[in-house]
Design a protein around this motif. Structure first.
Motif, PDB file in Angstrom:
ATOM      1  N   PRO A  17       0.796  -1.232   0.000  1.00 26.05           N
ATOM      2  CA  PRO A  17       0.000   0.000   0.000  1.00 26.05           C
ATOM      3  C   PRO A  17       0.827   1.279   0.000  1.00 26.05           C
ATOM      4  O   PRO A  17       0.284   2.376   0.060  1.00 26.05           O
ATOM      5  N   VAL A  18       2.152   1.144  -0.062  1.00 23.46           N
ATOM      6  CA  VAL A  18       3.053   2.292   0.087  1.00 23.46           C
ATOM      7  C   VAL A  18       3.653   2.684  -1.264  1.00 23.46           C
ATOM      8  O   VAL A  18       4.115   1.827  -2.016  1.00 23.46           O
ATOM      9  N   ARG A  87       0.702   6.168   1.952  1.00 25.79           N
ATOM     10  CA  ARG A  87       0.070   4.885   2.235  1.00 25.79           C
ATOM     11  C   ARG A  87      -1.403   4.996   1.867  1.00 25.79           C
ATOM     12  O   ARG A  87      -2.102   5.869   2.383  1.00 25.79           O
ATOM     13  N   ASP A  88      -1.833   4.135   0.973  1.00 24.32           N
ATOM     14  CA  ASP A  88      -3.210   4.186   0.459  1.00 24.32           C
ATOM     15  C   ASP A  88      -3.548   5.589  -0.051  1.00 24.32           C
ATOM     16  O   ASP A  88      -4.654   6.083   0.141  1.00 24.32           O
ATOM     17  N   HIS A 118       0.783   8.362  12.079  1.00 23.50           N
ATOM     18  CA  HIS A 118       0.954   7.263  11.124  1.00 23.50           C
ATOM     19  C   HIS A 118       1.999   6.248  11.580  1.00 23.50           C
ATOM     20  O   HIS A 118       2.338   5.334  10.826  1.00 23.50           O
ATOM     21  N   THR A 123       4.535   0.845   8.458  1.00 22.57           N
ATOM     22  CA  THR A 123       4.805   1.635   7.254  1.00 22.57           C
ATOM     23  C   THR A 123       6.293   1.909   7.080  1.00 22.57           C
ATOM     24  O   THR A 123       6.818   1.867   5.962  1.00 22.57           O
TER      25      THR A 123
END
Length: 214
Positions: A17-18, A87-88, A118, A123
């Protein structure tokens, strides 16, 4: 388009997602807002350059000005690539890759930060995996180095998880106080031997001369 003259603007690195990318004006504004809101918890230390200790507005300006300065000072012999991390689709922090005399040494350094809201979601690990893929697979690096304060366990844990090995310590002054950093190093052979997520890189080939990697 400006990317014809500065192809780094079209560089994209993705893992799960990154996404990492050179910050657009909107990305840079979002990064400044994150820095304004905070990057480190009270009572903790993150960087030897103490920009995170500045008042909120000065922290935000530091992010903007340092990003501009890195691109303005860029040469193939000495460069620092600050990438916005999303992210997303939401800007969450920054991941940087830097080197001096990369064409000869084939060694890079990394540093990163995430907005407080975050942190703790994995992440940072994905960001580092993405930028290490860019370094080793994309640029042909042979070594990657980093360092973290010995009393800041989170980034040390990420580094060890990704295969870095301890590489001695450094002692410096921060706010007139001695601080100790653990140096860490990851070789290309060790990186290649470990399981890694799939990473995609788009727009790298026209950038290679800028990295001294062509």
């Amino acid at each position: 388009m400006l990317a014809e003259y500065w192809p780094l603007l079209a560089l994209r690195v993705r893992v799960g997602p990154v996404e990492l990318r050179p910050p657009s004006e909107a990305d840079l504004a979002a990064l400044a807002a994150l820095a304004f809101d905070g990057v480190q918890k009270p009572g903790t230390r993150t960087f030897l350059t103490p920009w995170t200790d500045l008042p909120p507005a000065e922290r935000a300006r530091w992010v903007v000005q340092s990003t501009w300065s890195d691109f303005g000072d860029w040469t193939p012999a000495s460069w620092s690539l600050g990438l916005a991390a999303l992210r997303d689709g939401v800007v969450v922090g920054m991941q940087a890759l830097r080197a001096s005399s990369f064409g000869q040494l084939r060694e890079v350094g990394t540093w990163s930060w995430l907005g407080l809201s975050h942190q703790g979601r994995g992440t940072g690990t994905l960001m580092r995996q993405a930028v290490l893929h860019l370094a080793f697979e994309g640029l042909g690096a042979e070594q990657a180095a980093t360092a973290s304060f010995v009393d800041n366990p989170a980034p040390l844990a990420v580094s060890h998880k990704l295969g870095y090995e301890n590489d001695g310590i450094t002692r410096d002054l921060l706010h007139n106080e001695v601080v100790v950093s653990q140096r860490l190093r990851l070789t290309r052979a060790r990186w290649a031997s470990l399981a890694r997520p799939e990473v995609s890189v788009v727009g790298l080939e026209p950038c290679l001369p800028l990295f001294g990697a062509a």
